[in-house]
Design a protein around this motif. Structure first.
Motif, PDB file in Angstrom:
ATOM      1  N   ASP A   1      -4.261   4.089  -4.486  1.00 15.38           N
ATOM      2  CA  ASP A   1      -4.418   2.783  -5.119  1.00 15.38           C
ATOM      3  C   ASP A   1      -3.451   2.708  -6.293  1.00 15.38           C
ATOM      4  O   ASP A   1      -3.478   3.538  -7.193  1.00 15.38           O
TER       5      ASP A   1
ATOM      6  N   TYR B   1       0.974   5.419   0.687  1.00 15.72           N
ATOM      7  CA  TYR B   1       0.313   6.541   1.336  1.00 15.72           C
ATOM      8  C   TYR B   1       1.022   7.829   0.954  1.00 15.72           C
ATOM      9  O   TYR B   1       2.234   7.863   0.788  1.00 15.72           O
TER      10      TYR B   1
ATOM     11  N   ARG C   1      -4.507   7.253   1.228  1.00 15.60           N
ATOM     12  CA  ARG C   1      -4.071   5.977   0.646  1.00 15.60           C
ATOM     13  C   ARG C   1      -4.233   6.066  -0.872  1.00 15.60           C
ATOM     14  O   ARG C   1      -5.263   6.471  -1.373  1.00 15.60           O
TER      15      ARG C   1
ATOM     16  N   ASP D   1       5.183   3.658   2.385  1.00 11.82           N
ATOM     17  CA  ASP D   1       4.349   2.468   2.515  1.00 11.82           C
ATOM     18  C   ASP D   1       3.607   2.445   3.842  1.00 11.82           C
ATOM     19  O   ASP D   1       2.690   1.666   4.026  1.00 11.82           O
ATOM     20  N   SER D   2       4.013   3.286   4.766  1.00  7.20           N
ATOM     21  CA  SER D   2       3.270   3.402   6.031  1.00  7.20           C
ATOM     22  C   SER D   2       3.344   4.860   6.504  1.00  7.20           C
ATOM     23  O   SER D   2       4.423   5.449   6.542  1.00  7.20           O
TER      24      SER D   2
ATOM     25  N   GLN E   1       0.850  -1.179   0.000  1.00  3.74           N
ATOM     26  CA  GLN E   1       0.000   0.000   0.000  1.00  3.74           C
ATOM     27  C   GLN E   1       0.890   1.234   0.000  1.00  3.74           C
ATOM     28  O   GLN E   1       1.966   1.245   0.601  1.00  3.74           O
TER      29      GLN E   1
END
Length: 146
Positions: free
Chosen positions: A47, A22, A45, A35-36, A20
């Motif tokens: 996609d 961000y 977030r 990623d965090s 994911q």
């Protein structure tokens, strides 16, 4: 700096296809991709959709290029071998030409020519032998010196 960071993050996206991503702003207001997200940051977030790999056309194209390279390399090696063979033949012909010219010059000079017989004794060649060898030397010169 910001564009560079964004560019690096975007180029790494295919590698992080399952992760994911961000986006948030740091203390200076610069956009950051991670990623965090850090705790307490307002993160959005993103996609990330990665297209499936294309058909194996690149592999066949690579095989064609490799085959073409091998053919060019073999052709260059064959050409180099032919050039080396031609050079060696030319050097041999030049050496034979020089040898034949020297022999003809010695025979035509009229100086006395000595040969050694089977017993190791010196013998001078006679006029008939000189004429025969002169004819033979002239043939050698015409053959080797073109």
């Amino acid at each position: 700096m910001h564009l560079r960071l964004a560019f690096i993050a975007l180029t790494c996206l295919p590698l992080l296809a399952t992760a994911q991503v961000y986006q948030y702003k740091d203390a200076n207001g610069n956009p950051v991709f991670s990623d965090s997200p850090p705790p307490g940051a307002k993160a959005i977030r993103k996609d990330v959709k990665v297209a499936p790999p294309a058909a194996d056309t690149s592999n066949s194209n690579l095989q064609e290029k490799l085959q073409s390279f091998q053919q060019r390399r073999e052709a260059a090696a064959a050409e180099e071998a032919k050039a080396a063979k031609d050079k060696a033949e030319k050097e041999k012909a030049d050496a034979n030409c020089t040898r034949a010219r020297n022999k003809l010059a010695a025979l035509q000079s009229g100086q006395r020519i000595v040969r050694y017989n089977a017993q190791g004794e010196r013998e001078f060649i006679d006029d008939a032998t000189r004429a025969a060898e002169t004819t033979e030397a002239q043939q050698s010169v015409s053959e080797w010196c073109r």
